[in-house]
Scaffold this active site. Structure first.
Site, short mmCIF file in Angstrom:
data_model
loop_
_atom_site.label_atom_id
_atom_site.label_comp_id
_atom_site.label_asym_id
_atom_site.label_seq_id
_atom_site.Cartn_x
_atom_site.Cartn_y
_atom_site.Cartn_z
N ALA A 157 0.80 -1.23 0.00
CA ALA A 157 0.00 0.00 0.00
C ALA A 157 0.83 1.27 0.00
CB ALA A 157 -0.94 0.01 1.21
N HIS B 242 22.48 -7.61 -46.44
CA HIS B 242 22.76 -6.23 -46.07
C HIS B 242 21.57 -5.31 -46.35
CE1 HIS B 242 26.60 -7.99 -47.58
NE2 HIS B 242 25.91 -8.15 -48.69
N GLU C 209 10.67 -1.50 18.06
CA GLU C 209 11.08 -0.67 16.94
C GLU C 209 12.22 0.26 17.37
OE1 GLU C 209 10.10 -0.97 13.88
OE2 GLU C 209 8.66 -2.55 14.38
#
Length: 456
Positions: free
Chosen positions: A13, A363, A154
């Protein structure tokens, strides 16, 4: 061990502000494929019964790009943390299945590592993927007591002592659906970020006496996430180095592994040689003894045994039988087909055209919407004029035809077997077998002619 049924949640998200892009972060490509598609592919290979994709920014573009009707699209209208994202998906969880949580911006996670995590998940507990870093700054730390995982803190919420811990959370975990829903319902946003952390469920599980089993990936890079283009470019090089190593160990000769890019799937025969700066895209098969010159791009093509593609040629959606030679500087566009021993030289372009066995276009030639027989010689500067401004038309050249230089074949037109077309001819009508065709402006000679002199 016997695994329970499993579904996967992929968090995708985030906007990816540090990418400085209008494209959702997870749609930025690694090895030619959106990052999130790598994760979806891993989930599919793992045998996920359902893949829930939690999206927010750029949802319509995500759906248009992925075009996967098997995905369950879960909207996270506000980005309030990983726990909040999982709460949006929770109504779709079955109580008796395991739920594996992955991230759309962690593209190198391997099926093998995820299977080990799945196998390690304790009954009623959590399987948690962790790594140890020399510099764990910015990451959530794994807290333990007597060796057992007790929680995740954290970085912004960690004490100075906790910040010395080197084992960090990767964010990837697996738990039972019923347990996960219960823990998700207990999450709060009482933290420095004011967000709902999925990591808080580790402490909740520990408080219930549940076991948390920590598993390490085979390579730390498997768990590296992408927040900016520099990180993405580093993961690209890691991925490409791994692919090059696999090819070398399987017998493919990469002249410079650091300058080879695989952006798809490559199947090779024996004694294949690939020079520097080659890019492989889509699904490509190279037969035995194929040689690819420097700077070539090969996409969604089948190259037969003993073919040689000279430097700086582009081959896309083409099929080459054995012993064909291409380039240098040739371009085979979608629908080009070369039968055994055919040759396409420098500055020749083919599109929706078949060149027969032993035939040559050496070519400066364009062959579009054409069917060319065996042992045909296409002279330099030949053009199939296949487009009248509104519609495309086909040119058919039978076996053993000689087409002189600077010829234009105005389609629709057919040239019969064994015919000869003189240099400089514009062919507008069908040519019968063994005919000689020429159309030229009469050559004028002016004796004693003087070049113009520039006026002073």
């Amino acid at each position: 061990m016997l695994n329970s049924a499993m579904s996967v949640v992929i968090l995708a998200a985030g906007k990816g502000t540090r990418m400085y892009s209008d494209i959702p972060k997870v749609l930025h490509t690694l090895a030619g494929k959106p990052m999130v598609q790598h994760v979806i592919d891993a989930a599919t290979k793992l045998g996920a019964a359902q893949v829930h994709l939690v999206y927010g920014h750029g949802g319509e573009l995500l759906k248009q790009t992925l075009k996967d009707d098997k995905l369950n699209w879960v909207l996270q209208a506000e980005q309030l943390g990983t726990g909040h994202a999982m709460q949006q998906a929770a109504p779709f969880f079955s109580d008796d299945e395991d739920i594996l949580m992955l991230y759309g911006d962690v593209p190198l996670i391997s099926v093998e590592t995820l299977q080990r995590l799945r196998d390690a998940k304790p009954q009623g507990g959590i399987g948690l993927l962790t790594v140890k870093l020399d510099d764990p700054s910015g990451y959530g730390r794994i807290t333990r007591e007597n060796g057992k995982v007790t929680g995740i803190v954290e970085h912004k919420d960690a004490t100075d002592e906790q910040r010395q811990i080197q084992e960090i959370n990767t964010g990837i975990l697996i738990a039972n659906g019923a347990d996960l829903k219960r823990w998700l319902s207990k999450l709060t946003n009482n933290n420095a970020q004011g967000e709902y952390y999925i990591t808080d469920i580790i402490a909740l599980a520990y408080q219930e006496g549940r076991e948390i089993a920590a598993v390490h990936p085979a390579r730390i890079s498997e768990t590296d996430g992408v927040n900016n283009r520099l990180q993405l470019s580093r993961l690209e090089r890691i991925y490409q180095a791994e692919q090059a190593e696999k090819l070398l160990l399987s017998g493919v000769m990469l002249r410079d592994p650091a300058r080879f890019d695989l952006r798809g799937t490559l199947h090779c025969g024996m004694d294949v040689e690939i020079d520097a700066n080659v890019i492989i895209e889509g699904y490509v098969t190279l037969g035995h003894r194929v040689k690819i010159g420097a700077g070539c791009i090969i996409k969604n093509s089948v190259i037969g045994d003993d073919c040689e593609i000279s430097p700086y040629s582009v081959v896309e959606d083409a099929h080459l039988e054995a012993a064909c030679t291409i380039g240098p500087f040739a371009r085979l566009r979608p629908g080009a087909e070369l039968l055994a021993g055919a040759h396409v030289g420098n500055f020749v372009e083919m599109k929706k055209a078949r060149l027969g066995k032993g035939s040559k276009a050496g070519h400066l030639t364009y062959l579009g919407d054409a069917e060319i027989g065996d042992n045909v010689n296409i002279g330099a500067g030949t053009i199939t004029c296949n487009y009248d401004g509104a519609n495309k038309f086909k040119t058919v050249i039978d076996d053993d035809v000689f087409v002189g230089s600077d010829t234009q074949l105005v389609a629709p037109v057919t040239v019969g077997k064994g015919a000869t077309i003189a240099a400089g001819t514009t062919v507008t009508r069908n040519v019968a077998d063994n005919e000689l065709v020429l159309s030229r402006v009469p050559q004028v000679h002016k004796q004693g002619w003087q070049r113009p002199v520039k006026k002073k």
